[in-house]
Design a protein around this motif. Structure first.
Motif, PDB file in Angstrom:
ATOM      1  N   PRO A  89      -4.441  -1.021 -10.354  1.00  0.00           N
ATOM      2  CA  PRO A  89      -3.741  -1.130  -9.068  1.00  0.00           C
ATOM      3  C   PRO A  89      -4.120   0.011  -8.122  1.00  0.00           C
ATOM      4  N   ALA A  90      -4.128  -0.299  -6.846  1.00  0.00           N
ATOM      5  CA  ALA A  90      -4.507   0.696  -5.832  1.00  0.00           C
ATOM      6  C   ALA A  90      -3.418   1.740  -5.625  1.00  0.00           C
TER       7      ALA A  90
ATOM      8  N   GLU B 296       2.186  -0.868  -7.360  1.00  0.00           N
ATOM      9  CA  GLU B 296       1.750  -2.157  -7.882  1.00  0.00           C
ATOM     10  C   GLU B 296       1.973  -2.200  -9.399  1.00  0.00           C
ATOM     11  N   PRO B 297       2.524  -3.299  -9.909  1.00  0.00           N
ATOM     12  CA  PRO B 297       2.775  -3.383 -11.355  1.00  0.00           C
ATOM     13  C   PRO B 297       1.474  -3.485 -12.151  1.00  0.00           C
TER      14      PRO B 297
END
Length: 119
Positions: free
Chosen positions: A7-8, A12-13
């Motif tokens: 994730p960035a 984010e999960p």
């Protein structure tokens, strides 16, 4: 691969099955025994899908925290109220290794020699 990218952002999960956290709660055992407190640290490394993504070094007796991420290519030092940026992103033009002077023998020496051959 078939796995989604890292994730960035931390918001984010990410599936916990993809994450491995390495912890060395007392790095610098010899320094600890010798009461050289500035060399005693706790190390944390975080990998996603087998790739390193972030790391933390906490100098326990100095209350000094260093952290960085592969994505940002930066290292920060947190001492006091806010982090200081210690490094700016730059391309990694060749492999680098860091080792304790007490460990530069055996496997470490062989690995360093192999890295020199890659230059």
């Amino acid at each position: 691969g078939d796995e989604p990218p890292v994730p960035a952002t931390a918001a984010e999960p990410i599936d916990p099955k993809r994450v491995v956290v390495y912890v060395d709660p007392l790095d610098g055992t010899r320094s600890f025994i010798a009461k050289r407190w500035e060399f005693v640290t706790t190390l944390i490394g975080i990998c996603v899908d087998g790739r390193p993504v972030a790391g933390v070094i906490y100098a326990v007796f100095c209350n000094d925290l260093f952290f960085g991420s592969v994505k940002d290519r930066r290292v920060f030092r947190w001492k006091g109220d806010a982090p200081d940026v210690l490094t700016q992103p730059r391309p990694c033009l060749r492999p680098r290794a860091v080792a304790s002077s007490s460990r530069v023998k055996g496997t470490v020496t062989v690995t360093l020699e192999r890295l020199k051959q890659l230059e």
